[in-house]
Design an enzyme around this catalytic site. Structure first.
Site, PDB file in Angstrom:
ATOM      1  N   CYS A 188       0.862  -1.181   0.000  1.00 44.70           N
ATOM      2  CA  CYS A 188       0.000   0.000   0.000  1.00 44.70           C
ATOM      3  C   CYS A 188       0.902   1.237   0.000  1.00 44.70           C
ATOM      4  CB  CYS A 188      -0.990  -0.010   1.144  1.00 44.70           C
ATOM      5  SG  CYS A 188      -0.331   0.329   2.731  1.00 44.70           S
ATOM      6  N   GLY A 217      13.519  -1.222 -15.027  1.00 47.37           N
ATOM      7  CA  GLY A 217      12.370  -0.533 -15.620  1.00 47.37           C
ATOM      8  C   GLY A 217      12.598  -0.147 -17.054  1.00 47.37           C
TER       9      GLY A 217
HETATM   10  P1  NAD Z   1       7.598  -9.009 -18.532  1.00 46.29           P
HETATM   11  O1  NAD Z   1       8.792  -9.244 -19.361  1.00 46.29           O
HETATM   12  O2  NAD Z   1       7.306  -9.943 -17.405  1.00 46.29           O
HETATM   13  O3  NAD Z   1       6.312  -8.977 -19.476  1.00 46.29           O
HETATM   14  C1  NAD Z   1       6.255  -8.319 -20.718  1.00 46.29           C
HETATM   15  C2  NAD Z   1       5.096  -8.936 -21.493  1.00 46.29           C
HETATM   16  O4  NAD Z   1       4.916  -8.275 -22.727  1.00 46.29           O
HETATM   17  C3  NAD Z   1       5.328 -10.408 -21.801  1.00 46.29           C
HETATM   18  O5  NAD Z   1       4.266 -11.168 -21.308  1.00 46.29           O
HETATM   19  C4  NAD Z   1       5.431 -10.447 -23.318  1.00 46.29           C
HETATM   20  O6  NAD Z   1       4.946 -11.648 -23.866  1.00 46.29           O
HETATM   21  C5  NAD Z   1       4.593  -9.256 -23.707  1.00 46.29           C
HETATM   22  N1  NAD Z   1       4.929  -8.735 -25.037  1.00 46.29           N
HETATM   23  C6  NAD Z   1       6.159  -8.489 -25.547  1.00 46.29           C
HETATM   24  N2  NAD Z   1       6.065  -7.988 -26.775  1.00 46.29           N
HETATM   25  C7  NAD Z   1       4.750  -7.900 -27.059  1.00 46.29           C
HETATM   26  C8  NAD Z   1       4.036  -7.455 -28.184  1.00 46.29           C
HETATM   27  N3  NAD Z   1       4.668  -6.966 -29.267  1.00 46.29           N
HETATM   28  N4  NAD Z   1       2.694  -7.503 -28.157  1.00 46.29           N
HETATM   29  C9  NAD Z   1       2.033  -7.987 -27.059  1.00 46.29           C
HETATM   30  N5  NAD Z   1       2.676  -8.436 -25.971  1.00 46.29           N
HETATM   31  C10 NAD Z   1       4.019  -8.378 -25.971  1.00 46.29           C
HETATM   32  O7  NAD Z   1       7.682  -7.511 -17.999  1.00 46.29           O
HETATM   33  P2  NAD Z   1       6.830  -6.821 -16.825  1.00 46.29           P
HETATM   34  O8  NAD Z   1       7.427  -7.155 -15.513  1.00 46.29           O
HETATM   35  O9  NAD Z   1       5.396  -7.086 -17.010  1.00 46.29           O
HETATM   36  O10 NAD Z   1       7.121  -5.290 -17.105  1.00 46.29           O
HETATM   37  C11 NAD Z   1       6.641  -4.697 -18.305  1.00 46.29           C
HETATM   38  C12 NAD Z   1       7.256  -3.338 -18.534  1.00 46.29           C
HETATM   39  O11 NAD Z   1       6.646  -2.387 -17.680  1.00 46.29           O
HETATM   40  C13 NAD Z   1       8.749  -3.308 -18.255  1.00 46.29           C
HETATM   41  O12 NAD Z   1       9.411  -2.542 -19.218  1.00 46.29           O
HETATM   42  C14 NAD Z   1       8.792  -2.672 -16.911  1.00 46.29           C
HETATM   43  O13 NAD Z   1      10.027  -2.094 -16.646  1.00 46.29           O
HETATM   44  C15 NAD Z   1       7.663  -1.649 -17.048  1.00 46.29           C
HETATM   45  N6  NAD Z   1       7.208  -1.075 -15.801  1.00 46.29           N
HETATM   46  C16 NAD Z   1       6.112  -1.435 -15.114  1.00 46.29           C
HETATM   47  C17 NAD Z   1       5.780  -0.741 -13.928  1.00 46.29           C
HETATM   48  C18 NAD Z   1       4.604  -0.976 -13.151  1.00 46.29           C
HETATM   49  O14 NAD Z   1       4.435  -0.314 -12.106  1.00 46.29           O
HETATM   50  N7  NAD Z   1       3.733  -1.824 -13.547  1.00 46.29           N
HETATM   51  C19 NAD Z   1       6.549   0.222 -13.453  1.00 46.29           C
HETATM   52  C20 NAD Z   1       7.612   0.516 -14.164  1.00 46.29           C
HETATM   53  C21 NAD Z   1       7.933  -0.120 -15.313  1.00 46.29           C
END
Ligand code: NAD
Length: 554
Positions: A409, A491
């Protein structure tokens, strides 16, 4: 993938029996193992926890060595971990951190994906992402509340505070992206998530993060439209490639209400499937010809971002969710890629100015009741915080635990230490069945420098100043956190961020009270200071309110 890697199943020990000398060491041991629990990690056989290639240990040998080192660690020793490999156990003192971790750090001129992948393939480094390599990933819940808060803020700023009847379009159902459908539904929206791997969709359906999977784009649009008309919260997964589906939706003349993305576009080899490629073709090329993926992924990301820009032109609220997708498109000649903001600039910065960010804790007992009791304690402690109460109610109802039971949280300066002390008291008086590990994401107020995300568009132009996360890690080491970590590239990928993590175990002792008081005050305070220094009024007022001494203010 080695035979050895496929056959392993790691789960953290549960209960009160120690496998190490004390709970300050048991905490990191259980959390390392929990990161690799098949219910938690995205690809545990390869030690990949989440976020593209984010790993918990460099290889299985290093993992075993870390476990052994922790089992043998004395109360006055510290284990040093260099990019997922245990490199030394040295004498420090009882109040010092038990584990110090540095992941993926490179001298700036060498801090490129190419150089990193070369070192990685030589077995000299690993990618730690944020909480993967610092052993505090808690499954997709870790980002549910942040994403939920973001969607609520989108509603507040653009839709009269109401997401009902609104359509969110996004992609990626990975470790963090998997939180999107649940957060969207919790906020009351109809959310469509495009994902290219069936296994990822299956995992979200299985864990209750996703309501249903559409059979085709037509089916998906029909389901969304119906939910929208009924004003019903619904999450729909669609198997497909975002670089193909988003342009197709745009071609059909449609326009969602809000658009974002959480493919792992920060990693052009392992994170983004190029348009027209099959998943197995992609996986093969990762080993045989990574350069070919980079070129194709760049082209596809350009299509993807152009579609997002088109939706923006048509009136959608579009924002980047911290995966560096705009930067890639910009490098490929999309000059207006940065026309849409990062979610931090648009929705999160005011919270960071108050030291508020993703605070989290884990029941080392493995008993969900321990978390439910802490939920009740926090409700009581922050009785006037309606948003917090709403989140805790929704979390109880909708979030299924992955691995050791955990809760997240968002709390700020003046709140976190109260929560920590209350939890420690509950351990002391036997209300909880075992100690609790307390931490936060690296994506927090004072712990990260990331010019395309957390520190984008700082008021004073200090976006790329990376002294802050270094100071934060030093402060938490001086404060006696149980484990402290310093990473590069989380990230947004190599060259784009530096960030730090910290964790403390509430073992019920008076000693833990002292550590919690210091750490859970200083850590968010460092975020308030970072934003006050940049000139944000909210941060200056927060510092004044909490009597944080700022020598640079007259
Ligand atoms: P991950 O690698 O676990 O998942 C990425 C997903 O995207 C995979 O399931 C993959 O199959 C899918 N993917 C890749 N290419 C694709 C495409 N062309 N079309 C459709 N799907 C596709 O990564 P994650 O942990 O889920 O993080 C995702 C991104 O979000 C990262 O870059 C991460 O740094 C960023 N991010 C998320 C947060 C948050 O708070 N949620 C914060 C900061 C950054």
């Amino acid at each position: 993938m080695t035979k050895e890697s496929v056959s392993r199943t790691v789960r953290a020990p549960r209960g009160t029996e120690l496998n190490t000398r004390n709970w300050r060491i048991e905490g990191p041991l259980r959390m390392l193992m929990n990161n690799l629990d098949p219910d938690v990690a995205e690809n545990p056989s390869e030690l990949i926890v989440y976020g593209g290639l984010g790993k918990a240990a460099r290889n299985w040998r290093a993992f075993e060595q870390i476990v052994e080192a922790l089992k043998n660690l004395q109360e006055d020793e510290t284990l040093m971990v260099q990019s997922g490999k245990p490199v030394a156990v040295l004498k420090t003192h009882a109040g010092a951190p038990r584990v110090l971790i540095a992941n993926s750090n490179l001298v700036p001129k060498w801090a490129t994906p190419e150089h990193f992948h070369k070192l990685d393939s030589l077995g000299l480094m690993m990618y730690g992402q944020m909480t993967a390599g610092s052993w505090f990933y808690i499954g997709s819940q870790g980002t549910v509340q942040g994403t939920f808060e973001t969607y609520c803020e989108v509603a507040h700023q653009h839709f009269n505070g109401n997401m009902a009847g609104r359509w969110i379009l996004t992609s990626g159902l990975g470790g963090m992206g998997g939180s999107q459908p649940l957060a969207g539904r919790m906020a009351g929206a109809a959310i469509l998530v495009v994902e290219c791997q069936q296994a990822r969709i299956d995992m979200r359906l299985r864990t209750g993060y996703l309501d249903c999977q559409a059979t085709s784009l037509d089916d998906a649009l029909h389901l969304i439209e119906r939910a929208r008309k009924e004003g019903k919260g619904l999450s729909v997964g669609l198997l497909g490639n975002a670089a193909e589906v988003l342009p197709e939706i745009a071609r059909r003349g449609l326009c969602p209400d809000a658009v974002t993305d959480q493919t792992a576009a920060h990693d052009l080899v392992y994170g983004y499937l190029p348009a027209g490629w099959t998943v197995s073709q992609w996986q093969d090329a990762q080993k045989s010809n990574p350069d070919s993926i980079v070129a194709a992924a760049r082209k596809s990301i350009t299509e993807h971002v152009n579609a997002m820009l088109e939706f923006r032109k048509r009136g959608a609220v579009v924002f980047d969710y911290g995966n560096n997708i705009r930067q890639v498109a910009y490098e490929e000649g999309v000059v207006n890629a940065f026309d849409f903001p990062s979610f931090v600039v648009a929705y999160v910065r005011p919270l960071f100015c108050r030291g508020k960010g993703p605070f989290r804790w884990v029941a080392l007992s493995g008993d969900p009741e321990d978390i439910y009791k802490t939920d009740a304690k926090l409700r009581q402690l922050f009785s006037g915080d309606k948003m917090l109460h709403r989140w805790l109610d929704l979390a109880r109802e909708c979030v299924r635990f992955q691995g050791l039971p955990a809760r997240i949280c968002w709390l700020g300066l003046g709140e976190r230490h109260l929560a920590g002390l209350a939890i420690n008291e509950m351990v002391r008086n036997g209300e909880l069945s075992a100690p609790v590990a307390i931490s936060r994401d690296h994506m927090d107020s004072g712990s990260v420098a990331s010019p395309n995300r957390e520190t984008e568009g700082m008021l004073d132009g200090s976006d790329a100043v990376a002294d802050w996360p270094l100071l934060n890690a030093m402060l938490n080491t001086a404060g006696g956190a149980d484990w402290v970590s310093l990473h590069h590239g989380g990230g947004v990928g190599m060259g784009y961020s530096i960030h730090s993590g910290m964790a403390v175990v509430a073992d019920g002792s008076a000693d833990a009270d002292e550590r919690i008081k210091r750490l859970l005050w200083n850590d968010p305070a460092s975020g308030v200071v970072r934003h006050a220094d940049a000139g944000y009024d909210i941060a200056l007022e927060t510092a004044k309110e909490h009597q944080v001494k700022l020598p640079f203010v007259d």
